[in-house]
Design a protein around this motif. Structure first.
Motif, PDB file in Angstrom:
ATOM      1  N   THR A  35      43.308  41.049  33.454  1.00 39.35           N
ATOM      2  CA  THR A  35      42.028  40.796  34.132  1.00 39.35           C
ATOM      3  C   THR A  35      42.114  41.099  35.623  1.00 39.35           C
ATOM      4  O   THR A  35      41.189  41.698  36.199  1.00 39.35           O
ATOM      5  CB  THR A  35      41.587  39.340  33.903  1.00 39.35           C
ATOM      6  N   ASP A  40      38.687  41.268  38.315  1.00 40.10           N
ATOM      7  CA  ASP A  40      37.858  40.209  37.744  1.00 40.10           C
ATOM      8  C   ASP A  40      38.544  38.845  37.762  1.00 40.10           C
ATOM      9  O   ASP A  40      38.254  37.976  36.925  1.00 40.10           O
ATOM     10  CB  ASP A  40      37.475  40.575  36.302  1.00 40.10           C
ATOM     11  N   SER A  43      37.128  35.242  36.440  1.00 39.99           N
ATOM     12  CA  SER A  43      36.042  35.353  35.468  1.00 39.99           C
ATOM     13  C   SER A  43      36.381  34.603  34.184  1.00 39.99           C
ATOM     14  O   SER A  43      37.469  34.745  33.626  1.00 39.99           O
ATOM     15  CB  SER A  43      35.760  36.823  35.138  1.00 39.99           C
ATOM     16  N   ALA A 350      32.991  41.906  33.036  1.00 41.63           N
ATOM     17  CA  ALA A 350      34.307  41.397  33.407  1.00 41.63           C
ATOM     18  C   ALA A 350      35.282  41.637  32.263  1.00 41.63           C
ATOM     19  O   ALA A 350      34.920  41.555  31.083  1.00 41.63           O
ATOM     20  CB  ALA A 350      34.236  39.905  33.722  1.00 41.63           C
ATOM     21  N   GLU A 352      37.667  40.324  30.016  1.00 37.75           N
ATOM     22  CA  GLU A 352      37.972  38.996  29.508  1.00 37.75           C
ATOM     23  C   GLU A 352      38.387  39.060  28.046  1.00 37.75           C
ATOM     24  O   GLU A 352      38.067  40.015  27.320  1.00 37.75           O
ATOM     25  CB  GLU A 352      36.760  38.072  29.625  1.00 37.75           C
TER      26      GLU A 352
END
Length: 403
Positions: A35, A40, A43, A350, A352
């Motif tokens: 990530t 990001d 997030s 994002a 994730e």
């Protein structure tokens, strides 16, 4: 990759089974191993939204095991979850809807689709203008509502296309329906799709029609997406070759360039749920791949935290009716394709991990762990239909049933 033999599961003819995958677009659930590399850090779409509103009421997702799979304020771990639950990690390069859906379907990308933080280069814009016979204005990174507000009146004066992009790999073309006919907008986007090849092979070309007057511009429901063709075999190809019927809900067919699936396009989550019900009520067998887009399109990209939370709760309220419509030989998978955390300064996707929930009359409640790729889901669907799998991912079908 060597083919894996199908798993033997209890009773029933694979040819008569049904499977439904519902993608909650943008509903990631926390950091993946890489990530930070995507910019990001911090997030956690599902977790952060729940914390920001003081907790969300998702009792039905909770009973399936959502709170067991990931921390969500207001959704405690279930003592006896009735579904299979876990999380899946992204392995393909990128964080957009096309990449996420392709990975679910077993296809990984070695490089992310190109993005244009400074706008598109002159050779791309000039070729598009020449092919369509209209000039181009904007050519910037912007939200759709902001770019229309800034350039709509200039479009009315000049007849030019409003072209813009985002942090995602998209070539978006906005046009007022009263000034440029929809058919012309669609043809222009088709031309752009043909022109945008490597190194400018963007993931999607998107037609963004709007209406209205100064100060009151409104994007219409006549959006169309033109995706790049998948560069390899997907779950949909496997099922098509096996004669398994396939149906889409929402933008899924656009994400696969129409290959192996046709969708009922929907305007919002409510219409998407209605379309899923229609499939459950009428399909005798086969596979349904559904995308519910409001989380991402309406709330994530607009940093609308209360709206995002409300959409989660609305889906949870709709879930019991979907579960009630399942037959004995049905499997329902609920997941996401990426994150889109409205609590962060970014208005873009994002990188994730995503939740994984599985429901069905014969599914045992229990942990499915952390899956190393979204493709484990596609491998499991193929397994459910008795098909050997040559894509990425490993089936978790045996873990769903009592032995």
């Amino acid at each position: 990759m060597a083919a894996s033999p199908p798993t033997v599961v209890p009773s029933s003819d694979p040819a008569l089974r049904r499977a439904l995958v519902v993608v909650l677009d943008g509903v990631g659930c926390g950091a993946a191993p890489d990530t930070d590399a995507y910019g990001d850090t911090g997030s956690d779409t599902l977790g952060n939204v729940a914390r920001a509103v003081g907790g969300v009421a998702l009792p039905n997702l909770g009973r399936l095991g959502l709170g067991n799979a990931t921390a969500v304020q207001g959704v405690p771990p279930a003592a006896h979850p009735v579904g299979g639950y876990g999380v899946m990690l992204p392995r393909s390069s990128g964080k957009d809807s096309t990449t996420g859906h392709w990975e679910i379907a077993g296809l990984h990308l070695d490089r992310p689709f190109p993005t244009y933080p400074q706008g598109f280069p002159p050779e791309v814009i000039d070729a598009f203008a020449q092919a369509t016979g209209r000039p181009v204005i904007a050519n910037t990174v912007a939200s759709g509502t902001a770019v229309i507000a800034a350039y709509a009146e200039e479009q009315q004066r000049t007849g030019a296309w409003i072209v813009y992009t985002s942090a995602d790999s998209v070539f978006q073309v906005a046009a007022h329906e009263a000034w440029i006919p929809l058919d012309e907008l669609y043809r222009a986007c088709e031309l752009a799709r043909h022109q945008l090849v490597a190194p400018h092979d963007v993931s999607r070309v998107i037609a963004r029609p709007f209406t209205g007057t100064p100060g009151a511009w409104t994007r219409t429901a006549n959006r169309r997406d033109y995706s790049i063709q998948p560069p390899g075999t997907t779950l949909l190809d496997v099922l098509e070759a096996a004669g398994v019927p396939r149906a889409g809900v929402g933008k899924v067919d656009d994400l696969f360039a129409g290959r192996g699936i046709q969708s009922r396009h929907t305007h919002d989550n409510a219409e998407g749920v209605e379309a899923i019900h229609r499939w459950l009520d009428t399909a005798s067998r086969g596979f349904c791949f559904a995308n519910l887009v409001d989380f991402d399109q309406q709330y994530g990209h607009r940093n609308d935290v209360p709206g995002f939370a409300g959409a989660l709760e609305a889906f949870d309220r709709a879930l019991p009716s979907l579960l009630a419509a399942l037959r004995e030989d049905d499997l329902l998978f609920i997941t996401a394709d990426h994150g889109n955390d409205p609590t962060t300064p970014s208005t873009d996707h994002a990188r994730e991990r995503v939740p994984l929930l599985v429901a069905g009359a014969r599914v045992r409640g229990g942990a499915l762990g952390t899956r190393e790729t979204f493709s484990d889901l596609g491998a499991t669907v193929a397994d459910w239909f008795g098909q050997s799998w040559r894509g990425h991912g490993c089936s978790f079908l045996p873990e769903l049933f009592h032995t």
